[in-house]
Each structure stands twice: as structure tokens, then as C-alpha cells.
Design a protein around this motif. Structure first.
Motif, PDB file in Angstrom:
ATOM      1  N   LEU A 147      43.041  36.458  22.330  1.00 35.09           N
ATOM      2  CA  LEU A 147      41.909  35.442  23.127  1.00 35.09           C
ATOM      3  C   LEU A 147      40.675  35.313  21.998  1.00 35.09           C
ATOM      4  N   THR A 148      40.514  36.195  21.352  1.00 37.08           N
ATOM      5  CA  THR A 148      39.418  35.894  20.245  1.00 37.08           C
ATOM      6  C   THR A 148      39.781  34.752  19.170  1.00 37.08           C
ATOM      7  N   GLN A 149      41.203  34.896  18.768  1.00 34.09           N
ATOM      8  CA  GLN A 149      41.611  33.751  17.799  1.00 34.09           C
ATOM      9  C   GLN A 149      41.524  32.566  18.443  1.00 34.09           C
ATOM     10  N   ARG A 150      42.008  32.424  19.603  1.00 35.78           N
ATOM     11  CA  ARG A 150      42.125  31.089  20.340  1.00 35.78           C
ATOM     12  C   ARG A 150      40.945  30.434  20.679  1.00 35.78           C
ATOM     13  N   MET A 151      39.974  31.362  21.245  1.00 31.44           N
ATOM     14  CA  MET A 151      38.668  30.973  21.459  1.00 31.44           C
ATOM     15  C   MET A 151      37.829  30.548  20.182  1.00 31.44           C
ATOM     16  N   LEU A 152      37.897  31.163  19.232  1.00 30.35           N
ATOM     17  CA  LEU A 152      37.398  30.780  17.943  1.00 30.35           C
ATOM     18  C   LEU A 152      37.690  29.473  17.296  1.00 30.35           C
ATOM     19  N   ARG A 153      39.217  29.195  17.397  1.00 29.87           N
ATOM     20  CA  ARG A 153      39.606  28.117  16.827  1.00 29.87           C
ATOM     21  C   ARG A 153      38.856  26.994  17.662  1.00 29.87           C
ATOM     22  N   VAL A 184      32.690  29.333  26.431  1.00 24.06           N
ATOM     23  CA  VAL A 184      31.996  30.554  26.789  1.00 24.06           C
ATOM     24  C   VAL A 184      32.392  31.106  28.371  1.00 24.06           C
ATOM     25  N   THR A 185      32.403  29.926  28.946  1.00 21.92           N
ATOM     26  CA  THR A 185      32.736  30.133  30.490  1.00 21.92           C
ATOM     27  C   THR A 185      34.239  30.754  30.410  1.00 21.92           C
ATOM     28  N   ARG A 186      35.169  29.874  29.742  1.00 22.88           N
ATOM     29  CA  ARG A 186      36.692  30.225  29.604  1.00 22.88           C
ATOM     30  C   ARG A 186      36.737  31.807  29.022  1.00 22.88           C
ATOM     31  N   VAL A 187      35.982  32.290  28.120  1.00 23.87           N
ATOM     32  CA  VAL A 187      35.984  33.711  27.415  1.00 23.87           C
ATOM     33  C   VAL A 187      35.567  34.561  28.568  1.00 23.87           C
ATOM     34  N   HIS A 188      34.697  34.143  29.435  1.00 24.63           N
ATOM     35  CA  HIS A 188      34.169  35.226  30.530  1.00 24.63           C
ATOM     36  C   HIS A 188      35.541  35.068  31.543  1.00 24.63           C
ATOM     37  N   ALA A 189      35.924  34.051  31.980  1.00 26.29           N
ATOM     38  CA  ALA A 189      37.155  34.022  32.750  1.00 26.29           C
ATOM     39  C   ALA A 189      38.429  34.710  32.285  1.00 26.29           C
ATOM     40  N   ASN A 190      38.875  34.486  31.140  1.00 22.74           N
ATOM     41  CA  ASN A 190      39.922  35.285  30.497  1.00 22.74           C
ATOM     42  C   ASN A 190      39.640  36.752  30.423  1.00 22.74           C
ATOM     43  N   ASP A 191      38.429  36.908  30.154  1.00 20.85           N
ATOM     44  CA  ASP A 191      38.014  38.474  30.167  1.00 20.85           C
ATOM     45  C   ASP A 191      38.383  39.179  31.504  1.00 20.85           C
ATOM     46  N   ASN A 192      37.740  38.602  32.384  1.00 22.87           N
ATOM     47  CA  ASN A 192      37.961  38.822  33.884  1.00 22.87           C
ATOM     48  C   ASN A 192      39.369  39.093  33.925  1.00 22.87           C
ATOM     49  N   LEU A 193      40.456  38.095  33.847  1.00 19.02           N
ATOM     50  CA  LEU A 193      41.709  38.162  33.820  1.00 19.02           C
ATOM     51  C   LEU A 193      42.294  39.581  33.140  1.00 19.02           C
TER      52      LEU A 193
END
Length: 163
Positions: free
Chosen positions: A75-81, A99-108
């Protein structure tokens, strides 16, 4: 009060591991308990069934922690790219969507690594601030472009005389 038995000591280590907020600490405690269980096999100090069941549970818990770590690393690598691409383009809205996608993925992923997500969001926020500054500079230039065009046109005549 008598000293705790080996089984009670291991159970206390496992309780401490479950209460820990740090995945690294949990894995270290699980690994320590697993090593102690392996050393105690066959010496009769702890029932064999309990050793076998607890060892299996610990092995599974360590594997689960490793899987969660890999998921968050991905997740970190994908979102930072993605954030890098958006930041280079000065795409403020795109970064806000990251940022919204990070929160959504973290919830998942079950909000299992708040420290990792916090660091990731801090990195993205830095890129977001840089993108906002870039966008502001572009907007300023766009506002001044007509004045600069007028100046260029006004000065072109006198410059031709010097050439």
C-alpha cells in the motif's frame, strides 16, 4: 507468592504481545515464546498438547503479522508512487484523492498499522503542500502573463534599434 510456572510465564508474554501496539514488538514476543516452547518440548514441564497448540497458534500469529506488514508495505509503495506522479503534475485534487484512497485501503486492511499510515499520510501531505505551492506559482504566472506580454511587445521596438 510463588514464582510463576513456565506455562504462566509464556501466557504472560503472550498477553503482553496482544496488548502491544507495535507489530515488531508482538513478533519479537511471539518468537521468544515460540523459542521457549521449542526448548521445553519433551521435558515434561508443560503439557505436550498445550505446547503443540500454542506453538501452532504462535506460528500462525507470526505469519499473520508478516502478511499484514507486506500488505501495508505494498500500500505504501503504491500510494507513494501515485502521489509522486500527482505532485510532479501539480495535481492538488489528485493528491487529495490519494489521501482518501489511503484511508479507504487502511479500512479494508483493518486499520492494523496506524503508525505506517500516519507516516504515509505525512509524506503525502508534504507532496500536497509542494503541489499547492506549484499551483500557486502557476496561477501567479498566469495572472501576470498578459502584463509580461505587453511589456515584451513594448520593449521589442527599442531592442530592435540596438540590434
Amino acid at each position: 507468592m510463588p514464582a510463576p510456572t513456565l506455562r504462566e510465564s509464556i501466557e504472560q508474554v503472550l498477553l503482553a504481545a496482544r496488548m502491544s501496539d507495535s507489530s515488531t514488538d508482538r513478533v519479537q514476543l511471539y518468537t521468544s515464546a515460540l523459542g521457549t516452547l521449542d526448548r521445553s518440548k519433551g521435558d515434561g514441564s508443560i503439557p505436550t498438547e498445550w505446547v503443540t497448540a500454542t506453538s501452532a497458534n504462535l506460528t500462525q500469529a507470526i505469519a499473520t503479522e508478516a502478511r499484514i506488514d507486506r500488505n501495508y508495505q505494498t500500500l505504501t509503495q503504491r500510494m507513494l508512487r501515485l502521489a509522486d506522479v500527482r505532485a510532479r503534475a501539480g495535481d492538488v485534487r489528485g493528491l487529495e484523492r490519494v489521501v482518501t484512497r489511503v484511508h479507504a485501503n487502511d479500512n479494508l486492511l483493518g486499520n492494523a498499522r496506524p503508525d505506517v499510515v500516519g507516516s504515509l499520510l505525512a509524506s503525502i501531505d508534504e507532496k500536497l503542500d509542494a503541489a499547492r505551492r506549484l499551483q500557486l506559482a502557476r496561477d501567479r504566472f498566469a495572472l501576470r502573463a498578459p502584463v509580461l506580454a505587453e511589456y515584451r511587445l513594448a520593449i521589442s521596438g527599442p531592442l530592435v534599434q540596438f540590434a
